[in-house]
Enzyme design. Structure first.
Site, PDB file in Angstrom:
ATOM      1  N   SER A  33       0.826  -1.210   0.000  1.00 14.26           N
ATOM      2  CA  SER A  33       0.000   0.000   0.000  1.00 14.26           C
ATOM      3  C   SER A  33       0.857   1.255   0.000  1.00 14.26           C
ATOM      4  CB  SER A  33      -0.895   0.006   1.246  1.00 14.26           C
ATOM      5  OG  SER A  33      -1.514   1.256   1.433  1.00 14.26           O
ATOM      6  N   TYR A  82      -2.309  -0.155  10.059  1.00 13.31           N
ATOM      7  CA  TYR A  82      -2.520  -0.729   8.720  1.00 13.31           C
ATOM      8  C   TYR A  82      -1.242  -0.626   7.896  1.00 13.31           C
ATOM      9  CZ  TYR A  82      -3.998  -1.007   3.849  1.00 13.31           C
ATOM     10  OH  TYR A  82      -4.090  -1.326   2.515  1.00 13.31           O
TER      11      TYR A  82
END
Length: 336
Positions: free
Chosen positions: A127, A152
């Site tokens: 990501s 995350y």
């Protein structure tokens, strides 16, 4: 070629599965169908895939090692594309253990299964969030990413480190893809563009964080999918000349590679909202709010490595992409 796609009922997993099936690949999908967002939307995606003979689906969770091991033994996959993960920066603030189970334990089970089966290429989702507090733009895979600002992001950085260890120890060719704000039809309801469309359509206010002073490198789903497909037959090889002194953090002495996959054209939040308003045909009621924990001011992908590798160049403008999303959104929710 038999390909395993984890998170096949998810946004990217669905589009990738559909495209691969149209090209004659055999696709096995797995998804735990959790309720992080509307399960009915996930089921609708699967319905589009189930009518294709070369697609099979397994309802299961990556953290269930026995399920994953059994799937690998039966499937004899040449390529594994791991897109299953607990997504969302803000959700990781309130539900941290969910990320440990899915993004760390789940990915560990995938790596172990690849270790014990003849997988020729493991491609996995990282990501743009890994860039964290990085202020140097565009974000380059040659930059250090040791300062995440959300759990995350930390789990995605961990995935890259785990992949490198297994590439080195067991010779598993691994390619990590740092996705930059993927959007489009059949998208995720937790993403800003989706919730904005819903609220604008229903005459409800939309939250505009950091008072609109943010930029995102919005990347259309079809551009993402075509990039992934081109990488499938190109597993990374050991770089005999690799040296940490040269500063290449994206490759290694192991068969390991990291790519940014983005649009390379950041768009301000205010401009993005105005385009969405135009496509929907309604003005948004904006509620300006401060920066949220875990958010970053700007994302901007340096995609030069991917351009060299597969001639990657996104073809979809934000105007066209949002237009296609709004068309799908209005048609889908008119029926549902």
């Amino acid at each position: 070629m038999a390909i395993l796609i984890t998170g096949a009922a998810g946004f990217i997993g669905f589009h990738l599965s559909h495209s691969l099936l149209s090209k004659g690949f055999q696709v096995v999908g797995i998804d735990n169908m959790n309720d992080y967002y509307d399960v009915k939307l996930k089921e609708s995606r699967l319905e589009c895939l189930r009518g294709i003979d070369t697609f099979s689906f397994h309802h299961g969770d990556l953290k269930d090692k026995e399920t994953i091991d059994s799937l690998f033994k039966k499937g004899k996959f040449e390529c594994v594309i791991n897109l299953a993960a607990q997504a969302g920066v803000r959700y990781s603030i309130t539900n941290p253990y969910t990320y440990v189970d899915s993004n760390l334990m789940g990915f560990m089970n995938i790596l172990e299964a690849c270790r014990h089966n003849p997988v020729k290429h493991l491609i996995y989702a990282s990501s743009s969030s890994v860039y964290g507090g990085n202020k140097v733009v565009p974000f380059s895979t040659h930059h250090n990413v040791d300062h995440p600002v959300s759990l995350y992001a930390a789990t995605k950085k961990s995935n890259e480190l785990m992949a490198h260890a297994y590439a080195h120890l067991y010779g598993i060719p691994t390619t990590g893809l740092r996705f930059f704000t993927v959007y489009g039809p059949w998208g995720r309801p937790d993403m800003a563009y989706f919730s904005f469309a819903k609220n604008i359509t229903e005459d409800k206010p939309i939250p505009v964080y950091n008072y609109g002073k943010m930029e995102r490198d919005f990347t259309y789903i079809e551009d993402i999918v075509q990039g992934i497909i081109k990488l499938i037959p190109l597993p990374p090889k050991v770089d005999e000349t690799w040296s940490e002194v040269q500063g290449d953090m994206s490759s290694s002495f192991a068969p390991y590679k990291i790519f940014n996959i983005g649009n390379n054209q950041p768009v301000s939040l205010e401009v993005f909202i105005s385009i969405l308003e135009d496509k929907i045909g309604k003005k948004a009621q904006k509620t300006y709010m401060p920066m949220q924990p875990g958010d970053v001011l700007k994302t901007y992908a340096d995609i030069s490595d991917l351009e060299k590798r597969i001639n990657f160049r996104p073809a979809t403008s934000i105007e066209d992409g949002l237009g296609k999303f709004v068309d799908w959104y209005q048609e889908y929710y008119a029926k549902n």
